[in-house]
Design a protein around this motif. Structure first.
Motif, PDB file in Angstrom:
ATOM      1  N   ASP A 198     -23.234 -17.826 -11.141  1.00  0.00           N
ATOM      2  CA  ASP A 198     -22.640 -17.804  -9.806  1.00  0.00           C
ATOM      3  C   ASP A 198     -21.925 -16.474  -9.573  1.00  0.00           C
ATOM      4  N   ARG A 199     -22.652 -15.392  -9.797  1.00  0.00           N
ATOM      5  CA  ARG A 199     -22.023 -14.067  -9.733  1.00  0.00           C
ATOM      6  C   ARG A 199     -22.967 -13.063  -9.079  1.00  0.00           C
ATOM      7  N   VAL A 200     -22.411 -12.257  -8.181  1.00  0.00           N
ATOM      8  CA  VAL A 200     -23.175 -11.161  -7.582  1.00  0.00           C
ATOM      9  C   VAL A 200     -23.358 -10.077  -8.626  1.00  0.00           C
ATOM     10  N   MET A 201     -24.555  -9.518  -8.717  1.00  0.00           N
ATOM     11  CA  MET A 201     -24.879  -8.579  -9.793  1.00  0.00           C
ATOM     12  C   MET A 201     -24.685  -7.117  -9.425  1.00  0.00           C
ATOM     13  N   ILE A 242     -29.205 -12.733   4.349  1.00  0.00           N
ATOM     14  CA  ILE A 242     -29.931 -12.139   3.236  1.00  0.00           C
ATOM     15  C   ILE A 242     -28.909 -11.781   2.164  1.00  0.00           C
ATOM     16  N   ILE A 243     -29.117 -12.271   0.936  1.00  0.00           N
ATOM     17  CA  ILE A 243     -28.131 -12.109  -0.139  1.00  0.00           C
ATOM     18  C   ILE A 243     -28.662 -11.148  -1.191  1.00  0.00           C
ATOM     19  N   SER A 244     -27.811 -10.251  -1.649  1.00  0.00           N
ATOM     20  CA  SER A 244     -28.205  -9.255  -2.643  1.00  0.00           C
ATOM     21  C   SER A 244     -28.472  -9.916  -3.996  1.00  0.00           C
ATOM     22  N   PRO A 245     -29.151  -9.224  -4.925  1.00  0.00           N
ATOM     23  CA  PRO A 245     -29.465  -9.798  -6.241  1.00  0.00           C
ATOM     24  C   PRO A 245     -28.219 -10.334  -6.937  1.00  0.00           C
ATOM     25  N   SER A 246     -28.361 -11.522  -7.542  1.00  0.00           N
ATOM     26  CA  SER A 246     -27.216 -12.215  -8.142  1.00  0.00           C
ATOM     27  C   SER A 246     -27.619 -12.907  -9.436  1.00  0.00           C
ATOM     28  N   ASN A 247     -26.619 -13.154 -10.260  1.00  0.00           N
ATOM     29  CA  ASN A 247     -26.812 -13.964 -11.460  1.00  0.00           C
ATOM     30  C   ASN A 247     -26.605 -15.415 -11.056  1.00  0.00           C
ATOM     31  N   LEU A 248     -27.693 -16.124 -10.877  1.00  0.00           N
ATOM     32  CA  LEU A 248     -27.617 -17.483 -10.343  1.00  0.00           C
ATOM     33  C   LEU A 248     -27.027 -18.470 -11.340  1.00  0.00           C
ATOM     34  N   LYS A 279     -17.852 -13.911  -7.065  1.00  0.00           N
ATOM     35  CA  LYS A 279     -18.675 -15.113  -7.080  1.00  0.00           C
ATOM     36  C   LYS A 279     -19.661 -15.109  -5.922  1.00  0.00           C
ATOM     37  N   LEU A 280     -20.895 -15.463  -6.238  1.00  0.00           N
ATOM     38  CA  LEU A 280     -21.919 -15.561  -5.208  1.00  0.00           C
ATOM     39  C   LEU A 280     -21.557 -16.636  -4.186  1.00  0.00           C
ATOM     40  N   PHE A 286     -31.439 -16.385   2.125  1.00  0.00           N
ATOM     41  CA  PHE A 286     -32.486 -15.696   1.376  1.00  0.00           C
ATOM     42  C   PHE A 286     -31.871 -15.046   0.140  1.00  0.00           C
ATOM     43  N   PHE A 287     -32.282 -15.489  -1.039  1.00  0.00           N
ATOM     44  CA  PHE A 287     -31.730 -14.988  -2.296  1.00  0.00           C
ATOM     45  C   PHE A 287     -32.658 -13.923  -2.877  1.00  0.00           C
ATOM     46  N   SER A 288     -32.214 -12.659  -2.805  1.00  0.00           N
ATOM     47  CA  SER A 288     -33.034 -11.549  -3.278  1.00  0.00           C
ATOM     48  C   SER A 288     -33.107 -11.537  -4.800  1.00  0.00           C
TER      49      SER A 288
END
Length: 260
Positions: free
Chosen positions: A121-124, A112-118, A134-135, A81-83
């Motif tokens: 490929d980076r966690v925000m 469940i994944i925290s908000p990221s820059n898709l 990296k996500l 799950f991509f938040s």
């Protein structure tokens, strides 16, 4: 004895009913927070829109390639799950894990994944001294938890030491949130421990770096196999002293950057 038995059975039934009800409620509650559903390999992907899912395919490919390179293969399907927002993430994890980058519900095979820059490929999430990670590496870390769960079973997984559990997963992801050269200096005592007094989160990510360092030492330097890693009861203070000695002497060299 008969009234007691009936009472006991009733309480047991009510408890089982409550657990089943919570399990079903949790399942529907989390899925209701997300929209699009896509499939990739053995992953079910939940995200906000089609554009996001296209970017996610590339991220999943990166994660899958790294998992395969470490011979991590899962039998079960996993839901990711991509938040989109912090609010969505916290709702989905029931306002738990304020320092987390992802939350793994192993019994549901759900991450469940925290908000990221898709696109990058980076966690925000920027928490205190957190440096961008990296996500795809976060996904690898979480999937490694599922691998351990499958490999060693429910009860063994519950009893495994945290340093083994989290250290193995960061070892498989080949990455750390903490700055690696700084982490090594703190570990061997070249940097004052006051650096770790910047806040709870700072200490938290250093601890995970240390777990990874220990696991890397066991697998790469000591050449221990997976089964021995799981079953052996290591004397952690002595092991850390041994690692420190070999780091200072140069016999053991920890990677100075996160491997691709």
């Amino acid at each position: 004895m008969l009234p007691f038995t009936k009472k006991f059975r009733k309480k047991t039934f009510n408890l089982i009913f409550l657990i089943v009800f919570l399990f079903i409620s949790l399942s529907f509650y989390q899925t209701s927070n997300f929209k699009e559903i896509r499939m990739r390999y053995n992953y079910t992907l939940y995200c906000e829109d089609l554009t996001d899912s296209i970017n996610i395919f590339s991220i999943i490919d990166n994660a899958q390639n790294k998992l395969r390179s470490e011979n991590i293969i899962l039998d079960d399907k996993i839901s990711l799950f991509f938040s989109k927002t912090e609010a969505q993430y916290y709702r989905s994890i029931f306002f738990n894990g304020k320092y987390s980058l992802a939350m793994n519900y192993l019994f549901l095979n759900r991450i469940i994944i925290s908000p990221s820059n898709l696109q990058e490929d980076r966690v925000m999430r920027q928490l205190s001294s957190f440096t961008a990670r990296k996500l795809s590496d976060v996904i690898v870390h979480e999937v490694a938890h599922n691998y351990l769960y499958e490999k060693i079973g429910f009860f063994k997984y519950l009893s495994i030491s945290k340093w083994k559990n989290e250290g193995f997963c960061d070892y498989i992801s080949n990455s750390s949130s903490f700055d690696i050269p700084l982490g090594i200096k703190i570990f061997i005592g070249e940097k004052n421990d006051k650096l770790l007094q910047k806040g709870e989160f700072y200490e938290h990510i250093y601890a995970y770096f240390e777990y990874r360092l220990i696991v890397d030492y066991l697998f790469h330097f000591k050449k221990i196999n997976f089964n021995d890693f799981i079953k052996n009861k290591f004397n952690l203070p002595l092991l850390k002293a041994e690692i420190k000695k070999n780091l200072i002497s140069g016999k053991y060299v920890f990677p100075q950057s996160n491997r691709k």
